[in-house]
Design a protein around this motif. Structure first.
Motif, PDB file in Angstrom:
ATOM      1  N   ASP A  74       0.809  -1.425   0.198  1.00 58.01           N
ATOM      2  CA  ASP A  74       0.032  -0.146  -0.241  1.00 58.01           C
ATOM      3  C   ASP A  74       0.935   1.979  -0.151  1.00 58.01           C
ATOM      4  OD1 ASP A  74      -1.776   2.064   0.021  1.00 58.01           O
ATOM      5  OD2 ASP A  74      -2.652   1.541   2.791  1.00 58.01           O
ATOM      6  N   SER A  75       1.329   2.030  -1.419  1.00 58.84           N
ATOM      7  CA  SER A  75       2.130   3.132  -1.056  1.00 58.84           C
ATOM      8  C   SER A  75       1.252   3.983  -0.515  1.00 58.84           C
ATOM      9  CB  SER A  75       2.853   2.713  -3.054  1.00 58.84           C
ATOM     10  OG  SER A  75       1.023   3.405  -4.239  1.00 58.84           O
ATOM     11  N   ASN A  76      -0.063   4.074  -0.302  1.00 60.71           N
ATOM     12  CA  ASN A  76      -0.769   5.632   0.093  1.00 60.71           C
ATOM     13  C   ASN A  76      -1.159   6.296   0.739  1.00 60.71           C
ATOM     14  OD1 ASN A  76      -3.033   4.183  -0.523  1.00 60.71           O
ATOM     15  ND2 ASN A  76      -3.345   5.512  -3.188  1.00 60.71           N
ATOM     16  N   GLY A  77      -1.458   4.576   1.499  1.00 62.34           N
ATOM     17  CA  GLY A  77      -2.119   4.861   3.154  1.00 62.34           C
ATOM     18  C   GLY A  77      -4.023   4.309   2.984  1.00 62.34           C
ATOM     19  N   ASP A  78      -3.967   3.885   1.859  1.00 64.67           N
ATOM     20  CA  ASP A  78      -5.904   3.617   1.716  1.00 64.67           C
ATOM     21  C   ASP A  78      -6.048   2.231   2.321  1.00 64.67           C
ATOM     22  OD1 ASP A  78      -4.947   2.408  -0.249  1.00 64.67           O
ATOM     23  OD2 ASP A  78      -6.356   3.570  -2.079  1.00 64.67           O
ATOM     24  N   ASN A  79      -5.215   1.574   2.656  1.00 60.45           N
ATOM     25  CA  ASN A  79      -5.261  -0.023   2.886  1.00 60.45           C
ATOM     26  C   ASN A  79      -5.488  -0.774   2.045  1.00 60.45           C
ATOM     27  OD1 ASN A  79      -5.322  -1.485   5.618  1.00 60.45           O
ATOM     28  ND2 ASN A  79      -7.545  -1.446   5.488  1.00 60.45           N
ATOM     29  N   LYS A  80      -5.258  -0.209   0.629  1.00 59.34           N
ATOM     30  CA  LYS A  80      -5.140  -1.192  -0.581  1.00 59.34           C
ATOM     31  C   LYS A  80      -3.891  -1.180  -0.760  1.00 59.34           C
ATOM     32  CE  LYS A  80     -10.339  -0.020  -1.412  1.00 59.34           C
ATOM     33  NZ  LYS A  80     -11.033   1.088  -2.465  1.00 59.34           N
ATOM     34  N   VAL A  81      -3.488  -2.471  -0.951  1.00 62.15           N
ATOM     35  CA  VAL A  81      -2.286  -2.269  -2.274  1.00 62.15           C
ATOM     36  C   VAL A  81      -2.305  -2.539  -3.697  1.00 62.15           C
ATOM     37  CG1 VAL A  81      -1.810  -4.645  -0.660  1.00 62.15           C
ATOM     38  CG2 VAL A  81      -2.654  -5.142  -2.899  1.00 62.15           C
ATOM     39  N   ASP A  82      -0.715  -1.357  -3.845  1.00 62.62           N
ATOM     40  CA  ASP A  82      -1.596  -0.825  -4.852  1.00 62.62           C
ATOM     41  C   ASP A  82      -0.439  -1.113  -6.178  1.00 62.62           C
ATOM     42  OD1 ASP A  82       0.114   1.110  -4.212  1.00 62.62           O
ATOM     43  OD2 ASP A  82      -2.012   1.809  -3.550  1.00 62.62           O
ATOM     44  N   THR A  83       1.379  -1.329  -5.420  1.00 62.70           N
ATOM     45  CA  THR A  83       2.171  -0.890  -5.882  1.00 62.70           C
ATOM     46  C   THR A  83       3.671  -2.331  -5.913  1.00 62.70           C
ATOM     47  OG1 THR A  83       2.488   1.311  -5.952  1.00 62.70           O
ATOM     48  CG2 THR A  83       4.455   0.285  -6.039  1.00 62.70           C
ATOM     49  N   ASP A  84       3.792  -2.571  -6.628  1.00 65.50           N
ATOM     50  CA  ASP A  84       4.424  -4.296  -6.527  1.00 65.50           C
ATOM     51  C   ASP A  84       6.447  -4.154  -5.419  1.00 65.50           C
ATOM     52  OD1 ASP A  84       3.345  -4.962  -8.628  1.00 65.50           O
ATOM     53  OD2 ASP A  84       4.471  -4.380 -10.206  1.00 65.50           O
ATOM     54  N   LEU A  85       5.848  -4.692  -4.953  1.00 71.63           N
ATOM     55  CA  LEU A  85       7.256  -5.127  -4.293  1.00 71.63           C
ATOM     56  C   LEU A  85       8.484  -4.947  -4.426  1.00 71.63           C
ATOM     57  CD1 LEU A  85       6.329  -7.730  -2.185  1.00 71.63           C
ATOM     58  CD2 LEU A  85       6.622  -5.128  -1.351  1.00 71.63           C
ATOM     59  N   ASP A  86       9.782  -4.185  -5.038  1.00 70.61           N
ATOM     60  CA  ASP A  86      10.562  -4.493  -5.668  1.00 70.61           C
ATOM     61  C   ASP A  86      11.403  -5.463  -5.380  1.00 70.61           C
ATOM     62  OD1 ASP A  86      11.894  -3.782  -3.200  1.00 70.61           O
ATOM     63  OD2 ASP A  86      11.761  -1.872  -3.750  1.00 70.61           O
ATOM     64  N   GLY A  87      12.327  -5.901  -5.387  1.00 71.49           N
ATOM     65  CA  GLY A  87      14.282  -7.004  -5.768  1.00 71.49           C
ATOM     66  C   GLY A  87      14.326  -7.111  -4.974  1.00 71.49           C
ATOM     67  N   ALA A  88      14.099  -6.045  -3.915  1.00 67.43           N
ATOM     68  CA  ALA A  88      14.654  -6.089  -2.402  1.00 67.43           C
ATOM     69  C   ALA A  88      13.597  -6.746  -1.085  1.00 67.43           C
ATOM     70  CB  ALA A  88      15.446  -4.772  -1.713  1.00 67.43           C
ATOM     71  N   ASN A  89      12.524  -6.541  -1.564  1.00 68.65           N
ATOM     72  CA  ASN A  89      11.517  -7.490  -0.841  1.00 68.65           C
ATOM     73  C   ASN A  89      10.792  -8.583  -1.965  1.00 68.65           C
ATOM     74  OD1 ASN A  89      11.305  -5.151   0.590  1.00 68.65           O
ATOM     75  ND2 ASN A  89      11.793  -4.142  -0.505  1.00 68.65           N
ATOM     76  N   ILE A  90      11.202  -9.165  -3.049  1.00 62.42           N
ATOM     77  CA  ILE A  90      10.638 -10.468  -3.334  1.00 62.42           C
ATOM     78  C   ILE A  90      11.322 -10.880  -4.287  1.00 62.42           C
ATOM     79  CG2 ILE A  90       9.102  -9.352  -5.355  1.00 62.42           C
ATOM     80  CD1 ILE A  90       6.687 -10.903  -5.324  1.00 62.42           C
ATOM     81  N   SER A  91      11.310 -12.726  -4.755  1.00 59.13           N
ATOM     82  CA  SER A  91      11.961 -12.976  -5.022  1.00 59.13           C
ATOM     83  C   SER A  91      11.834 -13.128  -6.729  1.00 59.13           C
ATOM     84  CB  SER A  91      12.514 -14.563  -4.694  1.00 59.13           C
ATOM     85  OG  SER A  91      12.400 -14.448  -3.027  1.00 59.13           O
ATOM     86  N   PRO A  92      12.486 -13.267  -7.665  1.00 60.05           N
ATOM     87  CA  PRO A  92      12.421 -13.474  -8.835  1.00 60.05           C
ATOM     88  C   PRO A  92      11.485 -15.047  -9.129  1.00 60.05           C
ATOM     89  CG  PRO A  92      14.562 -14.042  -8.929  1.00 60.05           C
ATOM     90  CD  PRO A  92      13.747 -13.908  -7.232  1.00 60.05           C
TER      91      PRO A  92
END
Length: 725
Positions: free
Chosen positions: A606-624
């Motif tokens: 959740d990138s804007n605090g509206d309690n909804k996920v909306d942006t992909d996690l990046d390479g430091a936070n998810i595996s390929p």
């Protein structure tokens, strides 16, 4: 001189082609190996269960599999990724920051002793033991609270070797050379182990030394160095391990000590790349103007087990870990303080963003952990068919991070105390249908003294104090054997963790207001992760297969975000990850195994605090996403070969507006290895990155900057020899 790809490939595949002449045996060795795995009890489960009785995905990497991987690499992160693809690919550095399991940080342990640092991670928990000391690796996938703090992505438990009962000594040697054949790229290692017993005591011990040369990419250029988080090339490591035990009539007392050190030589400096134009970070032979990065870790445990305390099994473990790490230096705005401008105590290095005179500085981290784990295991209570494990865990971690040159405290001394009683139950509802359920209560207290943030982090005076956290965590799972060969299961587990407290305390933005104190920061709130999993297993004579779907979610997670100086800040946001894992192994003959492992995952925050996920996690936070393929062949004369391929899939990372903010250009690497008996020992040959693939690694593509845009290692050849005597 370089290795010729065509010749190498021809030699390897010619050896493999002989498998066509192998004859089927009445009972395949592959099936015997799987039967042996089922005899292993997963100690990380706290109930000493077999892998197939746990309603979660479980991976057991046994000693035979480790030996196969050691032919090509001694990097544990690479080995785990080869065999459990939901684990991130290795960064090939001293730091393992960003290496996740199912997109979240795992709890790494040695014989149940936590190696992960809950207060100030530092990215060094993967560098605390030499692989030669490990008998097997237990991996329980997905968030759980079996061992308390930190298992948001799962548990990785390194089980060390045990005394064999016979007097035995083993010496091992290996040498690795790069494709370029340059002398400074030579790496070598040696280890010596002994095992024996007397009337009163049994013991096993070993010592090892490893010297890593310079790493070269596929174009024979020196791979760029990471002088800040830590560099594994041009370094040495040593390990001392000993385990002493005494068996009583129905009990056992055992002491384990492992002391590990890793030291970079500090002889190379980075040359900035140009990421937008595809120019990698390089390296030049130049002495670093600071103390080179290093690790020093001592892990100790004293374990007492009793087979019959009122009909129950007692397990007690007192443990300690003393962790010290020095990180490399740099010319950072973050470390500037006007009181040291022009001081003889520091070395001036450049001009900052506001015209200030910067100087070289670096940090060091120290953490001391103490703990006591206790459990009682009762089988078939009062003839009810219920098995129970219950007990209480006590834990204390004291951590501080300071600056080497100026002596400023970057992370104040912080103490984390934890008390956690738990109860776990197994009950056979009907034949072949087992219910597993449990509860764990976490009571934690974080204590921090008064402190001031660094000048670059606002120079804020923060009032210390104590923050108390209480969480009740649940798990429930059902496992049903449809036939003796087919099992289906589903489970719900909650994991408990803390965000990287050190990163939060040192960031002045975590404490708004005129008179801030640690009670003001919501960022210190614990992380509770909910993990739901559905899976199926099949184990037949000619085929084994596993499949699992999982969903991991937290309402107040902890995401690492890179700042301008290349340090990570913690962002507390809602996040959700879901994925599938699958592996299939076909036993083609009594001597041939052909297999495939798959890991696909997608995560958002959740990138804007509206309690909804909306942006992909990046390479430091998810595996390929990736597929691992392998083929092993065992000859009748104890020779064996293995070929394995890792295919990393392309991925785009999109923000809330649907725009691409990063991308990963996938690649495929292939490894091949061979071993054979020679005299009374075993000779091995391994080729990593067999076809000399030229690539930028996953971390560099997704998170890299001009200073951390690293190529992966090119082809290397390793020859090793192990001699028991």
């Amino acid at each position: 001189m370089t290795f010729k790809t065509s010749f190498v490939a021809l030699a390897v595949f010619a050896a493999l082609s002989q498998s066509a002449a192998a004859q089927d045996a009445p009972d395949s060795s592959s099936n015997n190996k799987n039967k042996d795995i089922e005899k292993i009890t997963v100690t990380a489960s706290r109930m000493d269960k077999s892998p197939s009785s746990i309603p979660n995905t479980v991976t057991i990497i046994d000693r035979a599999q480790l030996e196969e991987q050691f032919r090509t690499t001694k990097d544990l992160s690479t080995i785990i990724g080869n065999l459990a693809p939901s684990f991130s690919p290795s960064r090939q550095k001293m730091s393992n920051t960003g290496e996740t399991l199912r997109g979240r940080p795992p709890l790494i342990m040695i014989d149940g002793v936590p190696q992960s640092n809950p207060l100030r991670s530092g990215g060094r928990s993967g560098q605390t033991i030499d692989p030669a000391m490990i008998e097997r690796i237990e991996i329980i996938h997905g968030a759980n609270a079996m061992h308390g703090l930190g298992a948001q992505g799962g548990i990785i438990n390194y089980i060390t070797k045990k005394p064999t009962g016979d007097s035995e000594q083993v010496a091992s040697f290996d040498v690795t050379v790069p494709d370029s054949m340059k002398s400074n790229g030579l790496s070598f290692g040696a280890s010596y182990a002994f095992s024996g017993e007397s009337e009163f005591i049994d013991m096993i011990g070993s010592v090892s030394y490893r010297n890593n040369g310079v790493y070269y990419d596929a174009n024979h250029n020196v791979v760029g160095v990471d002088t800040t988080q830590g560099e594994s090339m041009d370094s040495q490591s040593t390990d001392f391990f000993i385990k002493l035990g005494h068996n009583f009539d129905e009990s056992r007392l055992e002491l384990m000590v492992n002391h590990y050190t890793a030291d970079n030589n500090g002889d190379w400096m980075p040359v900035a790349g140009d990421k937008p134009n595809g120019v990698p970070t390089g390296a030049v032979k130049e002495t670093q103007p600071w103390e080179a990065a290093n690790n020093q870790v001592t892990t100790t445990s004293l374990t007492y087990t009793h087979a019959n305390i009122g009909g129950q099994q007692l397990n007690l473990q007192l443990f300690n870990q003393d962790f010290k790490a020095v990180y490399g230096g740099g010319c950072f705005d973050s470390f500037y303080d006007p009181s040291f401008e022009g001081s003889d105590q520091v070395i001036q290095c450049g001009v900052g963003s506001k015209g200030e005179s910067l100087y070289y500085e670096q940090s060091r981290n120290a953490s001391v952990k103490w703990g006591l784990k206790s459990s009682l295991i009762a089988k078939d209570i009062a003839g009810s068919g219920i098995d129970a494990a219950y007990g209480v865990d006590l834990f204390r971690d004291t951590t501080e991070q300071d600056l080497v040159k100026t002596g400023f405290s970057w992370v104040p001394e912080s103490t984390y105390d934890n008390v956690a009683p738990y109860l776990q139950l197994d009950y056979d509802l009907i034949e072949n249908l087992t219910l597993s359920t449990g509860v764990r209560y976490e009571h934690a207290e974080l204590s921090v003294d008064d402190y001031k943030t660094l000048w670059g982090a606002g120079n804020k005076q923060i009032a210390g104090g104590s923050a108390t956290f209480d969480e009740t965590l649940f798990n429930v799972g059902i496992s049903y054997k449809i036939t003796p060969d087919i099992r289906v299961y589903t489970s719900y587990n909650q994991g408990f963790g803390m965000p990287d407290i050190g990163r939060i305390l040192r960031d002045g933005k975590s404490f708004p207001g005129d008179n801030p104190n640690i009670d003001d920061s919501l960022a210190l709130t614990p992380i509770v992760t909910d993990n739901v999993e559905v899976g199926a297993d099949y184990q037949g004579k000619y085929l084994s297969a596993k499949f699992a779907y999982y969903r991991s979610a937290t309402d107040f997670g902890s995401r690492l975000a890179l700042n301008g100086d290349g340090f990570y800040d913690v962002k507390r946001e809602k996040s959700m990850i879901e994925g599938i894992e699958a592996n299939v192994t076909a036993y083609l003959t009594s001597n041939d195994d052909l297999g495939m492992n798959i890991a696909i995952q997608q995560g958002e925050y959740d990138s804007n605090g509206d309690n909804k996920v909306d942006t992909d996690l990046d390479g430091a936070n998810i595996s390929p996403n990736r597929i691992n393929l392998f083929w092993t062949h065992n000859f009748d004369n104890d020779m064996s070969t293995r070929v394995q391929a890792n295919y990393y899939m392309d991925r785009d990372f999109k923000n809330a507006a649907g725009n691409k903010y990063a991308e990963f250009d996938g690649y495929t690497t292939v490894d091949a290895s061979f071993s054979m008996p020679l005299y009374t020992g075993t000779l091995s040959l391994g080729l990593q990155n067999l076809f000399n693939k030229d690539y930028f690694n996953y971390y560099s593509q997704t998170m890299g900057t001009n200073d951390r845009y690293f190529k992966g290692m090119g082809r290397t050849a390793t020859i090793g020899y192990t001699l028991p005597f």
